[in-house]
Write a protein that holds these residues in place. Structure first.
Motif, PDB file in Angstrom:
ATOM      1  N   UNK A  35      41.959  39.823  51.152  1.00 46.16           N
ATOM      2  CA  UNK A  35      42.425  41.194  50.994  1.00 46.16           C
ATOM      3  C   UNK A  35      43.284  41.611  52.181  1.00 46.16           C
ATOM      4  N   UNK A  36      44.159  42.557  51.926  1.00 45.96           N
ATOM      5  CA  UNK A  36      44.944  43.129  53.010  1.00 45.96           C
ATOM      6  C   UNK A  36      43.999  44.006  53.806  1.00 45.96           C
ATOM      7  N   UNK A  37      43.718  43.610  55.025  1.00 47.33           N
ATOM      8  CA  UNK A  37      42.668  44.297  55.765  1.00 47.33           C
ATOM      9  C   UNK A  37      42.859  44.141  57.265  1.00 47.33           C
ATOM     10  N   UNK A  38      42.127  44.964  57.984  1.00 47.70           N
ATOM     11  CA  UNK A  38      42.054  44.865  59.436  1.00 47.70           C
ATOM     12  C   UNK A  38      40.600  44.586  59.774  1.00 47.70           C
ATOM     13  N   UNK A  65      48.973  47.040  64.903  1.00 47.57           N
ATOM     14  CA  UNK A  65      50.350  46.549  64.982  1.00 47.57           C
ATOM     15  C   UNK A  65      50.482  45.148  64.385  1.00 47.57           C
ATOM     16  N   UNK A  66      49.473  44.301  64.564  1.00 52.04           N
ATOM     17  CA  UNK A  66      49.494  42.976  63.937  1.00 52.04           C
ATOM     18  C   UNK A  66      49.508  43.107  62.418  1.00 52.04           C
ATOM     19  N   UNK A  67      48.777  44.091  61.924  1.00 54.76           N
ATOM     20  CA  UNK A  67      48.650  44.290  60.482  1.00 54.76           C
ATOM     21  C   UNK A  67      49.919  44.885  59.885  1.00 54.76           C
ATOM     22  N   UNK A  68      50.417  45.962  60.465  1.00 56.03           N
ATOM     23  CA  UNK A  68      51.540  46.690  59.910  1.00 56.03           C
ATOM     24  C   UNK A  68      52.876  46.297  60.507  1.00 56.03           C
ATOM     25  N   UNK A  69      52.886  45.628  61.634  1.00 51.57           N
ATOM     26  CA  UNK A  69      54.131  45.342  62.329  1.00 51.57           C
ATOM     27  C   UNK A  69      54.368  46.403  63.389  1.00 51.57           C
ATOM     28  N   UNK A  91      54.222  53.300  62.603  1.00 48.75           N
ATOM     29  CA  UNK A  91      53.395  54.193  63.409  1.00 48.75           C
ATOM     30  C   UNK A  91      52.009  54.365  62.819  1.00 48.75           C
ATOM     31  N   UNK A  92      51.232  55.165  63.499  1.00 52.24           N
ATOM     32  CA  UNK A  92      49.874  55.479  63.043  1.00 52.24           C
ATOM     33  C   UNK A  92      49.923  56.342  61.803  1.00 52.24           C
ATOM     34  N   UNK A  93      48.955  56.188  60.937  1.00 51.87           N
ATOM     35  CA  UNK A  93      48.840  57.123  59.830  1.00 51.87           C
ATOM     36  C   UNK A  93      48.307  58.431  60.385  1.00 51.87           C
ATOM     37  N   UNK A  99      42.536  50.499  72.493  1.00 55.12           N
ATOM     38  CA  UNK A  99      43.591  49.526  72.766  1.00 55.12           C
ATOM     39  C   UNK A  99      43.510  48.330  71.828  1.00 55.12           C
ATOM     40  N   UNK A 100      42.291  47.860  71.573  1.00 56.54           N
ATOM     41  CA  UNK A 100      42.101  46.742  70.646  1.00 56.54           C
ATOM     42  C   UNK A 100      42.496  47.144  69.229  1.00 56.54           C
TER      43      UNK A 100
END
Length: 88
Positions: free
Chosen positions: A47-50, A71-75, A79-81, A64-65
């Motif tokens: 699944x698309x997940x974090x 950023x790894x997930x969305x590029x 930005x933040x939702x 920070x983590x």
């Protein structure tokens, strides 16, 4: 390699929740070393997940983590939702 078996029913329940049009919160709890983390990782594998393992660390370390995983997930260009702006 970790072997994963006998959790088809539980994975099916999570799949139904995942496919639902409503929001849900799922809490996995149990004794130490019974496979909670591997169960969660098995569920999100396709699944698309974090995946973010939360330990007892400072808030700045955690945020920070999370920012790195986001950023790894969305590029890096995304930005933040709006609901997550408090992590900035």
């Amino acid at each position: 390699m970790v072997r994963f078996f006998n959790r088809e029913r539980e994975l099916s329940i999570l799949d139904d929740l995942y496919d639902s049009q409503t929001s849900s919160l799922v809490v996995l709890y149990g004794r130490r070393r019974v496979g909670k983390t591997e169960f969660a990782r098995e569920f999100i594998r396709s699944k698309k997940s974090i995946y973010l393992f939360v330990e007892t660390k400072s808030e700045s370390f955690f945020s920070g983590t999370l920012r790195i995983r986001w950023r790894e997930f969305w590029g890096s260009g995304r930005g933040w939702i709006p609901g997550m702006t408090f992590f900035c």
